[in-house]
Design an enzyme around this catalytic site. Structure first.
Site, PDB file in Angstrom:
ATOM      1  N   THR A 240       0.817  -1.207   0.000  1.00 32.30           N
ATOM      2  CA  THR A 240       0.000   0.000   0.000  1.00 32.30           C
ATOM      3  C   THR A 240       0.852   1.260   0.000  1.00 32.30           C
ATOM      4  OG1 THR A 240      -0.233  -0.400   2.358  1.00 32.30           O
ATOM      5  CG2 THR A 240      -2.123  -0.884   0.990  1.00 32.30           C
ATOM      6  N   GLU A 460     -18.374 -23.029 -14.573  1.00 34.57           N
ATOM      7  CA  GLU A 460     -18.245 -21.569 -14.636  1.00 34.57           C
ATOM      8  C   GLU A 460     -19.585 -20.915 -14.965  1.00 34.57           C
ATOM      9  OE1 GLU A 460     -15.761 -20.072 -13.505  1.00 34.57           O
ATOM     10  OE2 GLU A 460     -14.412 -21.781 -13.387  1.00 34.57           O
ATOM     11  N   ASP A 534     -13.505 -23.050  -4.394  1.00 33.29           N
ATOM     12  CA  ASP A 534     -14.810 -22.501  -4.012  1.00 33.29           C
ATOM     13  C   ASP A 534     -15.162 -22.946  -2.606  1.00 33.29           C
ATOM     14  OD1 ASP A 534     -14.962 -21.578  -6.579  1.00 33.29           O
ATOM     15  OD2 ASP A 534     -16.166 -23.250  -7.302  1.00 33.29           O
TER      16      ASP A 534
HETATM   17  P1  ADP Z   1       4.626  -1.605   1.478  1.00 38.64           P
HETATM   18  O1  ADP Z   1       5.887  -1.103   2.075  1.00 38.64           O
HETATM   19  O2  ADP Z   1       3.405  -0.953   2.005  1.00 38.64           O
HETATM   20  O3  ADP Z   1       4.494  -3.082   1.455  1.00 38.64           O
HETATM   21  P2  ADP Z   1       5.719  -0.391  -0.846  1.00 38.64           P
HETATM   22  O4  ADP Z   1       5.813   0.998  -0.339  1.00 38.64           O
HETATM   23  O5  ADP Z   1       6.970  -1.167  -0.883  1.00 38.64           O
HETATM   24  O6  ADP Z   1       4.630  -1.187  -0.061  1.00 38.64           O
HETATM   25  O7  ADP Z   1       5.068  -0.321  -2.284  1.00 38.64           O
HETATM   26  C1  ADP Z   1       5.553  -1.078  -3.345  1.00 38.64           C
HETATM   27  C2  ADP Z   1       5.424  -0.330  -4.647  1.00 38.64           C
HETATM   28  O8  ADP Z   1       4.059  -0.095  -4.962  1.00 38.64           O
HETATM   29  C3  ADP Z   1       6.047   1.036  -4.613  1.00 38.64           C
HETATM   30  O9  ADP Z   1       7.385   0.982  -4.932  1.00 38.64           O
HETATM   31  C4  ADP Z   1       5.257   1.792  -5.656  1.00 38.64           C
HETATM   32  O10 ADP Z   1       5.766   1.561  -6.945  1.00 38.64           O
HETATM   33  C5  ADP Z   1       3.888   1.167  -5.579  1.00 38.64           C
HETATM   34  N1  ADP Z   1       2.966   1.955  -4.774  1.00 38.64           N
HETATM   35  C6  ADP Z   1       2.351   1.573  -3.638  1.00 38.64           C
HETATM   36  N2  ADP Z   1       1.557   2.530  -3.152  1.00 38.64           N
HETATM   37  C7  ADP Z   1       1.658   3.582  -3.998  1.00 38.64           C
HETATM   38  C8  ADP Z   1       1.080   4.897  -4.032  1.00 38.64           C
HETATM   39  N3  ADP Z   1       0.210   5.321  -3.098  1.00 38.64           N
HETATM   40  N4  ADP Z   1       1.419   5.698  -5.049  1.00 38.64           N
HETATM   41  C9  ADP Z   1       2.282   5.293  -5.990  1.00 38.64           C
HETATM   42  N5  ADP Z   1       2.857   4.088  -6.016  1.00 38.64           N
HETATM   43  C10 ADP Z   1       2.554   3.224  -5.034  1.00 38.64           C
HETATM   44 ZN    ZN Z   2     -15.728 -22.579  -9.127  1.00 37.66          ZN
END
Ligand code: ADP
Ligand code: ZN
Length: 648
Positions: A240, A460, A534
């Site tokens: 995230t 499906e 499922d």
């Molecule tokens: P976490 O540390 O929360 O597991 P990361 O910060 O390592 O996640 O995120 C991995 C990649 O996902 C980042 O390098 C970026 O490319 C992308 N990413 C995640 N969140 C964003 C965001 N809000 N905006 C832009 N890119 C994001």
């Molecule tokens: Zn199924």
């Protein structure tokens, strides 16, 4: 022009391969040396030849070596003869001694001696015979030396390995093992990530920005008597953008930024973790104002004393205790702020979260539609995208995707477009990328019999039909019976993003999930293993309804969920045997009821189901439109115009 790139004189770096090289060199040297000292080998010959030479009187001396081999020395006169011109010539170096002209193995010693003495006697020769035991002095020496060389080599290797990367600078000593492994970013190291690269996450960004501000202008806050927070914890699901946010802080704060991962503290040696924590804080204080960022803090911050059974946790606990002490230890004026990230705040030790340590928790949620659009914008920047690419559509097609997933989609789409030989990345490439990430790679050539294919099609179609007919089931986007990843077929839905879920919504979803198996039952009157995932999903959901959300009337408004995670490793259930039975009964009742409901629905719509399955068998991939043709418009879709009709 070729050598204007003068590389500076660097000291050659130590590499473990040097040891191998060294050993090899020693071997070679010894071989050459001993070989050069005395050329103890003569030209090969045979016993028969030898006896001929002997009878001719050419042989001055026979040396029997190690009871196995004979070395033949010719008389000076014979050595000049034409027949012997291929034999080894005498060395010019006097110190090297005489070397044999010929040598051969004679087999049985007794026999050879008899023949030899008989020939000598018969021909009245003056040939002398002597015996010698030859030892490979150098070989023996080497053999005694080798283990030491190896042991020392391995020892040096391990030492280098252990201390490499620790502390940096004066590396190469075992004493560095207790040094922190944090990477330092400051004015000299360029961090390119800024808050612009972080899309969405407004709330989180604001809070983090405030922390940067604390460090830069502490007086502003302390003048009113407030205290600067010591730490902030970024909490959210993987991908995230927690690490990204921290990187942006490093890029923007312009203060020294120590970055490391929770697992960097952990080593197999006792006490190392704690000493690394101490070292980290010492360094940070020296460079204050500064920021420490600990990624995946759950590696050390897990609640203490949970599994008392194994003593293996001591080291981690010591590390955590040290971290707590250090965070308490620095006063408000030290200007060090600790940022940490985790995706499991629930299992962290409560002591970490209390005020005065990580006073602030910053939640980093999965992005919603609008935020997904922004994230797409960030990651589409470097791509050559087709004109008029509809970002709203893309963000609607990716519910539940994290920022990392979206970054992945953009990258995959570019790769797919490149594979097709396109000039730019188009909408279809993005859709393919989404499919691929959700369902795995298409396996068009997986071997599958026609009857299996039929079963998959009806399975499906069953899912599709049931979810079409139930109000709260997620509306279908696409169904395919092209094998993909592990599964033989797949259906894509567009789930509503709900914050609270009502029981009938859950039940409808379960019914749709059971629709596959129900269709197999209704059409073929037999079921198959194809419904495993499922069933897994449905069972988990039913169990959650009963034991977590308290949605079962018979069990009541109870939850056996423990948000503190303290009972995670417990062996005892928090309920009695009777309740356990009741829970099991409720779970299977819920599932059975939904299964019967799916069967009934499908039996009543058998023709439509069959029609859909036939279309699916024919086309392999069908979309919402195909369903609408068969079933008519879905009565429950409120915002039909928004997310449909885009897919062709
Ligand atoms: P976490 O540390 O929360 O597991 P990361 O910060 O390592 O996640 O995120 C991995 C990649 O996902 C980042 O390098 C970026 O490319 C992308 N990413 C995640 N969140 C964003 C965001 N809000 N905006 C832009 N890119 C994001
Ligand atoms: Zn199924």
């Amino acid at each position: 022009m070729a050598n204007d790139k003068n590389t500076p004189n660097k000291k050659p770096k130590f590499s473990p391969y040097w040891i191998y090289g060294l050993i090899l060199a020693i071997f070679l040297a010894i071989n050459l040396f001993s070989g050069g000292m005395s050329a103890t080998t003569g030209s090969p010959t045979t016993p028969a030849q030898f006896f001929e030479y002997l009878r001719n009187g050419d042989v001055e001396n026979v040396q029997i070596v190690n009871k196995r081999e004979a070395k033949v020395f010719l008389t000076d006169a014979a050595a000049q003869l034409e027949v012997h011109k291929n034999s080894v010539k005498q060395q010019l170096l006097p110190m090297a001694g005489k070397s044999p002209n010929y040598q051969f193995e004679f087999g049985d010693l007794q026999n050879f001696e008899n023949n030899l003495s008989e020939t000598v006697r018969e021909n009245e020769l003056t040939t002398s015979i002597n015996y010698e035991t030859e030892q490979n002095v150098w070989g023996d020496f080497l053999l005694t030396l080798l283990p030491f060389v190896l042991i020392i080599g391995v020892w040096i290797f391990i030492m280098r390995r252990m201390s490499s990367g620790a502390g940096g600078g004066a590396g190469g000593q075992i004493f560095n093992i207790g040094k922190s492994k944090a990477k330092l970013f400051d004015q000299n190291t360029e961090v390119k990530t800024t808050f612009k690269d972080v899309a969405g996450l407004e709330g989180a960004k604001e809070e983090v920005q405030e922390i940067v501000d604390f460090l830069k202008h502490p007086e502003k806050y302390t003048s009113l008597g407030g205290k600067i927070p010591k730490g902030a914890l970024l909490v959210g699901q993987p991908g995230t953008g927690k690490t990204l946010l921290a990187k942006a802080v490093a890029g923007e704060a312009k203060v020294p930024f120590f970055s490391l991962s929770g697992s960097d503290f952990v080593e197999m040696f006792v006490g190392v973790g704690a000493s690394r924590v101490r070292d980290l804080f010492k360094q940070a204080k020296e460079k204050s104002p500064s920021i420490i960022f600990i990624d995946e803090i759950d590696a050390i911050g897990r609640a203490r004393g949970k599994n008392a059974m194994s003593g293996s946790n001591d080291e981690r606990e010591n590390t955590l205790n040290q971290l707590l002490t250090e965070m308490d230890g620095f006063g408000t004026n030290t200007n060090v702020i600790v940022l940490a990230a985790t995706n499991r705040a629930d299992i962290l030790d409560k002591a970490l979260m209390r005020a005065g340590r990580f006073d602030r928790q910053i939640f980093v949620d999965l992005p919603d539609v609008r935020e997904r659009k922004e994230i797409f914008e960030v990651h589409l920047r470097p791509l050559k995208k087709a004109k008029g690419l509809d970002l709203d559509f893309l963000s609607k097609q990716t519910p539940g995707f994290s920022g990392a997933d979206i970054a992945n989609v953009c990258n995959e789409a570019a790769l797919i477009a490149a594979r097709k030989g396109n000039k730019s990345v188009e909408k279809q490439d993005f859709l393919d990328a989404v499919d691929r990430i959700v369902g795995g790679l298409e396996k068009k050539n997986k071997i599958i019999t026609p009857s299996e294919k039929r079963a998959v099609a009806f399975h499906e179609a069953g899912h599709a039909t049931v979810s079409w007919m139930l109000e709260h089931a997620a509306p279908l986007v696409k169904v395919t019976i092209v094998p993909r990843g592990q599964s033989l077929g797949a259906a894509w839905y567009l789930p509503e993003e709900r914050l609270i879920v009502r029981p009938n919504q859950m039940l409808d979803e379960m019914c749709a999930a059971l629709g596959g198996r129900a269709a197999e039952k209704v059409i073929f009157n037999q079921i198959s293993t194809g419904a495993l995932s499922d069933l897994e999903k449905v069972t988990k959901q039913a169990r959650a309804m009963v034991t977590i959300y308290g949605l079962s009337e018979k069990v009541g408004n109870l939850t056996y969920y423990d948000s503190s995670g303290q009972s995670e490793y417990g062996f005892t259930k928090p309920y009695s045997e009777q309740t356990a039975e009741l829970i099991d009964k409720e779970i299977s009742d819920i599932i059975e009821k939904q299964y019967q409901r799916a069967i009934e629905l499908l039996t009543n719509n058998k023709e439509k189901l069959t029609e859909l399955a036939e279309v699916l068998l024919d086309k392999e991939v069908i979309f919402k439109d195909n369903l609408e043709k068969i079933f008519g418009k879905r009565p429950f879709d409120k915002n039909v115009s928004e997310d449909t009709n885009e897919e062709e």
